[in-house]
Write a protein that holds these residues in place. Structure first.
Motif, short mmCIF file in Angstrom:
data_model
loop_
_atom_site.label_atom_id
_atom_site.label_comp_id
_atom_site.label_asym_id
_atom_site.label_seq_id
_atom_site.Cartn_x
_atom_site.Cartn_y
_atom_site.Cartn_z
N TRP A 94 7.01 -4.35 -0.45
CA TRP A 94 7.32 -3.00 0.04
C TRP A 94 8.24 -3.03 1.26
O TRP A 94 9.17 -2.23 1.37
CB TRP A 94 6.01 -2.30 0.37
CG TRP A 94 6.13 -1.04 1.17
CD1 TRP A 94 6.49 0.20 0.73
CD2 TRP A 94 5.86 -0.90 2.57
NE1 TRP A 94 6.47 1.11 1.77
CE2 TRP A 94 6.09 0.46 2.90
CE3 TRP A 94 5.43 -1.78 3.57
CZ2 TRP A 94 5.92 0.94 4.20
CZ3 TRP A 94 5.26 -1.30 4.85
CH2 TRP A 94 5.50 0.05 5.15
N ALA B 205 3.97 -0.67 -5.66
CA ALA B 205 3.89 -2.02 -5.11
C ALA B 205 2.44 -2.48 -5.04
O ALA B 205 2.12 -3.63 -5.37
CB ALA B 205 4.53 -2.06 -3.72
N ASP C 199 6.90 4.66 -4.88
CA ASP C 199 7.33 3.26 -4.76
C ASP C 199 6.28 2.43 -4.02
O ASP C 199 5.97 1.30 -4.42
CB ASP C 199 8.66 3.17 -4.01
CG ASP C 199 9.84 3.65 -4.86
OD1 ASP C 199 9.68 3.73 -6.10
OD2 ASP C 199 10.90 3.93 -4.28
N GLY C 200 5.74 2.99 -2.95
CA GLY C 200 4.72 2.27 -2.20
C GLY C 200 3.47 2.03 -3.02
O GLY C 200 2.89 0.94 -3.03
N SER D 64 6.26 6.50 3.26
CA SER D 64 6.81 5.54 2.30
C SER D 64 5.70 4.82 1.53
O SER D 64 5.79 4.65 0.31
CB SER D 64 7.68 4.51 3.03
OG SER D 64 8.07 3.48 2.16
N LEU D 65 4.65 4.40 2.25
CA LEU D 65 3.58 3.65 1.58
C LEU D 65 2.80 4.51 0.61
O LEU D 65 2.28 4.02 -0.39
CB LEU D 65 2.64 3.06 2.63
CG LEU D 65 1.58 2.08 2.12
CD1 LEU D 65 2.23 0.89 1.43
CD2 LEU D 65 0.68 1.62 3.26
#
Length: 238
Positions: free
Chosen positions: A37, A227, A223-224, A218-219
């Protein structure tokens, strides 16, 4: 005079780097997905350790923009100190018993553990500080195994260190997260732990600065989360 000028330039450069670097503290079990990430975040570094260690460091003044823990109690302690801006559940996990590659499966019985531990200690994170150790002790107590294990444990400061002891065959058994068991070919899962035997495993992330707010978004983005899920973590507990 030149050396003085060089020293001043070095100091200014170092200070500028420190100011531009974003710091994330994260539980050791998150290393694989967070290393993936973080590649999308320039000048962001991650410091990994046991959740309790990380929280204590922040409480003692260590600078960080975001923290991700594997235990809600540690996050509560940080929140109660007034340092968190926002706290969000980001993942969950499961516990497993691991042994060196080539070992047979093991029954979750005192007799089976007694026999296997004749060749060495049981690897586990510190049961009073490391989340995997806290969860692990609770599970072993509920399974009637703690009395066998307690006198033969090798306690370490994070779950990856427990994994390493088993991977090096310095411990015949250990308890880690299911995702940790995927991190090396030197161990195999020899028993699954029923989630009902221990408190829920909750990975929580908290922003500590405005920069941390961006990292937290973001996390928790697609996408986060991808991951984390790709590394074998489970979806956050609702």
């Amino acid at each position: 005079m030149k050396w003085v000028l060089s020293l001043l330039i070095w100091i200014c450069t170092t200070c500028a780097y420190a100011q531009s670097t974003t710091v994330v503290f994260a539980a050791s079990s998150l290393k694989d997905p967070l290393d993936t990430w973080v590649t999308g975040h320039e000048n962001t570094v991650i410091s990994y350790a046991g959740s309790g260690t990380l929280v204590r460091q922040i409480l003692q003044g260590a600078p960080a923009d975001m923290i991700v823990t594997a235990n809600a109690a540690w996050m509560d302690e940080l929140t109660n100190s007034g340092q968190t801006r926002q706290v969000v559940d980001v993942a969950s996990n499961r516990l497993v018993i691991v042994a060196p590659m080539g070992a047979d499966d093991i029954a979750l019985t005192p007799a089976a553990f007694e026999q296997r531990l004749q060749s060495g200690p049981f690897a586990i994170g510190f049961t009073g500080a490391v989340p995997a150790g806290i969860y692990g002790k609770a599970a072993l107590e509920n399974l009637g195994l703690w009395s066998v294990v307690s006198g033969r444990i090798a306690q370490v400061d994070n779950v990856r260190a427990a994994l390493a002891l088993v991977a090096r065959a310095e411990a015949p058994l250990g308890i880690v997260y299911a995702t940790d068991a995927l991190a090396t070919d030197a161990v195999r899962v020899v028993a699954q732990i029923d989630p009902a035997t221990h408190p829920m495993i909750r990975y929580q992330a908290a922003s500590l600065t405005p920069t941390g707010d961006d990292l937290l978004r973001s996390l928790t983005s697609a996408d986060g989360q991808n991951a984390l899920l790709s590394a074998g973590f489970l979806e956050p507990i609702q």
